[in-house]
Design a protein around this motif. Structure first.
Motif, PDB file in Angstrom:
ATOM      1  N   VAL B  46       0.847  -1.199   0.000  1.00 46.90           N
ATOM      2  CA  VAL B  46       0.000   0.000   0.000  1.00 46.90           C
ATOM      3  C   VAL B  46       0.878   1.243   0.000  1.00 46.90           C
ATOM      4  O   VAL B  46       1.948   1.247   0.616  1.00 46.90           O
ATOM      5  N   ASP B  47       0.452   2.264  -0.731  1.00 44.76           N
ATOM      6  CA  ASP B  47       1.165   3.550  -0.766  1.00 44.76           C
ATOM      7  C   ASP B  47       0.172   4.681  -0.853  1.00 44.76           C
ATOM      8  O   ASP B  47      -0.832   4.573  -1.559  1.00 44.76           O
ATOM      9  N   THR B  48       0.488   5.753  -0.149  1.00 45.57           N
ATOM     10  CA  THR B  48      -0.366   6.941  -0.151  1.00 45.57           C
ATOM     11  C   THR B  48       0.390   8.117  -0.761  1.00 45.57           C
ATOM     12  O   THR B  48       1.560   8.330  -0.456  1.00 45.57           O
ATOM     13  N   VAL B  50      -0.100  12.238  -0.944  1.00 47.10           N
ATOM     14  CA  VAL B  50      -0.867  13.328  -0.332  1.00 47.10           C
ATOM     15  C   VAL B  50      -0.553  14.631  -1.064  1.00 47.10           C
ATOM     16  O   VAL B  50       0.620  14.943  -1.297  1.00 47.10           O
ATOM     17  N   ILE B  53       2.425  17.210  -0.312  1.00 51.79           N
ATOM     18  CA  ILE B  53       3.575  16.460   0.211  1.00 51.79           C
ATOM     19  C   ILE B  53       4.229  15.686  -0.946  1.00 51.79           C
ATOM     20  O   ILE B  53       5.400  15.850  -1.231  1.00 51.79           O
ATOM     21  N   HIS B  54       3.433  14.870  -1.606  1.00 47.07           N
ATOM     22  CA  HIS B  54       3.969  14.032  -2.678  1.00 47.07           C
ATOM     23  C   HIS B  54       3.725  14.604  -4.063  1.00 47.07           C
ATOM     24  O   HIS B  54       4.320  14.159  -5.033  1.00 47.07           O
ATOM     25  N   ALA B  89      -8.358   3.936  -2.392  1.00 52.58           N
ATOM     26  CA  ALA B  89      -9.012   4.787  -1.385  1.00 52.58           C
ATOM     27  C   ALA B  89      -8.700   6.225  -1.769  1.00 52.58           C
ATOM     28  O   ALA B  89      -7.544   6.653  -1.715  1.00 52.58           O
ATOM     29  N   THR B  91      -9.462  10.215  -1.293  1.00 54.21           N
ATOM     30  CA  THR B  91     -10.020  11.279  -0.462  1.00 54.21           C
ATOM     31  C   THR B  91      -9.986  12.568  -1.267  1.00 54.21           C
ATOM     32  O   THR B  91      -8.927  12.970  -1.761  1.00 54.21           O
ATOM     33  N   THR B 124     -13.896   9.172   0.022  1.00 51.26           N
ATOM     34  CA  THR B 124     -14.260   9.955   1.194  1.00 51.26           C
ATOM     35  C   THR B 124     -13.967  11.418   0.915  1.00 51.26           C
ATOM     36  O   THR B 124     -13.199  11.747   0.009  1.00 51.26           O
ATOM     37  N   ARG B 125     -14.590  12.279   1.697  1.00 50.87           N
ATOM     38  CA  ARG B 125     -14.324  13.697   1.568  1.00 50.87           C
ATOM     39  C   ARG B 125     -13.179  14.075   2.495  1.00 50.87           C
ATOM     40  O   ARG B 125     -13.061  13.538   3.596  1.00 50.87           O
ATOM     41  N   GLY B 126     -12.340  15.006   2.045  1.00 51.43           N
ATOM     42  CA  GLY B 126     -11.228  15.455   2.872  1.00 51.43           C
ATOM     43  C   GLY B 126     -10.119  15.968   1.986  1.00 51.43           C
ATOM     44  O   GLY B 126     -10.287  16.076   0.761  1.00 51.43           O
ATOM     45  N   PRO B 127      -8.971  16.298   2.575  1.00 56.78           N
ATOM     46  CA  PRO B 127      -7.833  16.789   1.788  1.00 56.78           C
ATOM     47  C   PRO B 127      -7.390  15.734   0.774  1.00 56.78           C
ATOM     48  O   PRO B 127      -7.315  14.560   1.107  1.00 56.78           O
ATOM     49  N   THR B 131      -4.677   6.601  -1.944  1.00 53.99           N
ATOM     50  CA  THR B 131      -4.051   5.412  -1.356  1.00 53.99           C
ATOM     51  C   THR B 131      -4.407   4.218  -2.223  1.00 53.99           C
ATOM     52  O   THR B 131      -5.586   3.941  -2.442  1.00 53.99           O
TER      53      THR B 131
END
Lengths: 317, 317
Positions: B46-48, B50, B53-54, B89, B91, B124-127, B131
């Motif tokens: 798994v890798d995210t 953001v 940041i990334h 996933a 966001t 999902t909602r958010g910044p 993922t």
């Protein structure tokens, strides 16, 4: 934060939840390696919890971690799968050691309890968010899906409904967690054991996450049928009824969400045997309606008269 | 955003990347169901990524989606695994249809190219954060791990190193993506085919994500050895050397990161056969050093003299 990340992972996450017969290689390589049990299919699911959306700043990290894992395990339960392990993608604004310590302890306790070890993950910097991917195994041909219901099948749920919604109401009203109800919100019990038994009986299943009225609609759509829900039959906890009265309790049972109980259908010919087996293993199941020809979700009162969704509770939200 | 979420998933993500012989049930139930190939182990990673940041705000959604998938496939390649499917996933601050359209198109193109279908996910909602959990299969006993190297094994890498770092430098200098180098940054090639061939030859492997000097250290630690890297042997692209000169190119090859090439060890007795087989399949591999007794990573110049990490490039970062 590469170097820092390695130390953090070693300290807080390596070996979390113990090993398992199926875990060949855990945290620390490019991938985890899992040996799936022979004759099984792999069930996989992912869920993200974002701060400010799914939980508020300042909530206890260990409870948050446990809840994140339990929500995913509930999805495995809904397929009749046994947990194999999980991956954690954790996005953190900073490497706060006290927070990480509490988070990893809470996570470890539930990972051990449900025999679901952490097998890998990723930690990144950014706004606080927790993404868990859970993996399980289910014998080939025995997975519980949403699409197998037939007209006439009875509709059941495990446990009680509406308690999570009651906990949120208590929190909003006076900042308390709401005692027993709060426990139901923070520590929903993934119905893994019930799901395993239901492989033998259920024609369709899912877990109730968005509210019963909405979720049974998924079984209805996927199975090409309608769902008839007897509102007076909805299982309610004494704590919820005592705190909010029967009418509100029923509304929340229908629409509150985050119950993480299993909702499932069983052919009438198998219903008696299913009830006996589940009861013998200590699982509460309640018959709340049936699948019928048509489409959509119909809620009915004790006389069998249809309630509009407004009268059944939707108007309050 | 529950109702909205269902429509969004149906529109942009259901069926993405096509089906596969191993995908029993995809997007739309509580879990995806996968039938793992018999005799194989499951590799999962798994890798995210953001935003802020990334990757920076405003970058092209399709390229971002493809890159997110490729980074995960690179981890599968490093284990010698064949892709089975992935979970997303996502966001999002808002359901921006143009953004979602471009994102899902980019993702679908790479999912199809690498025969790795989307099997499930969560929105999902958010910044903004992405993922991806990738799953692959590798024949039992043939997975490439970091811990199998022996003293005397040769050290190799695929492709060329430092190009991603060059692309970032070009972007920082003049806002350009840097042409060929930018392509290497945005569309790193997961070395799945090379990884599959290396099952027969490599004693240890990983993918180069944090910079060669740091990553070979993981093989050294996991295998209980030291790593000797011949700096003059590092494979460099003509584009990188032309743009930044040989010294900077070598520094970035050692420390730049995000190359997503495979770094692996091969016993000397198997090195010739490995080189032949990889070359016959069109894969560039370069011998860059060897595993030796001791610990840590030693970089040496053309005369075999040890370079301090500062002289080898670390001081510049």
């Amino acid at each position: 934060m590469a170097i820092r990340e390695f130390a953090l992972i070693r300290r807080y996450f390596a070996g979390l939840g113990g090993g398992s017969d199926h875990l060949v290689l855990g945290v620390g390589d490019d991938c985890a390696l899992i040996d799936p049990p022979p004759g099984c299919r792999l069930a996989v699911t992912v869920d993200t919890l974002v701060e400010g959306i799914h939980f508020q700043p300042g909530c206890e990290p260990g409870a948050l971690a446990g809840r994140a894992l339990r929500l995913n395990l509930s999805d495995l339960a809904a397929m009749g799968a046994d947990p194999l392990g999980f991956l954690l993608a954790l996005t953190l604004p900073a490497a706060d050691e006290a927070w990480l310590d509490a988070f990893s302890r809470g996570l470890a306790a539930d990972a051990e309890r449900f025999a679901c070890p952490l097998v890998g993950g990723d930690t990144t910097r950014g706004p606080l968010a927790i993404t868990i991917t859970a993996m399980g195994a289910v014998p080939r041909g025995q997975a519980l899906t949403r699409s197998g219901a037939s007209a006439g099948d009875y509709l059941y749920v495990t446990g009680t409904l509406g308690d999570s919604r009651g906990a949120l109401a208590a929190l909003a009203a006076d900042g308390s967690g709401g005692g027993e109800l709060a426990e139901r919100f923070w520590r929903p019990e993934p119905r893994l054991a019930a799901g395993r038994l239901l492989r033998e009986f259920a024609s369709a299943a899912l877990d109730v996450s968005d509210g019963l009225a909405q979720d049974v609609g998924h079984i209805a759509v996927a199975s090409g049928l309608a769902c008839r829900v007897e509102v007076a039959s909805l299982p309610l906890s004494a704590a919820l009824v005592a705190a909010y009265g029967i009418d509100t309790a029923r509304q929340w049972a229908l629409t509150g969400g985050e119950d993480f109980e299993l909702c499932f259908t069983v052919p009438p010919s198998r219903a008696g045997a299913m009830e006996q087996v589940l009861a013998a293993h200590g699982h509460r199941v309640t018959r709340i309606g049936a699948m019928v020809d048509g489409q959509g979700v119909v809620c009915v009162d004790e006389q069998g008269a249809a309630l509009t969704l407004e009268r059944a509770g939707y108007a309050h939200f």
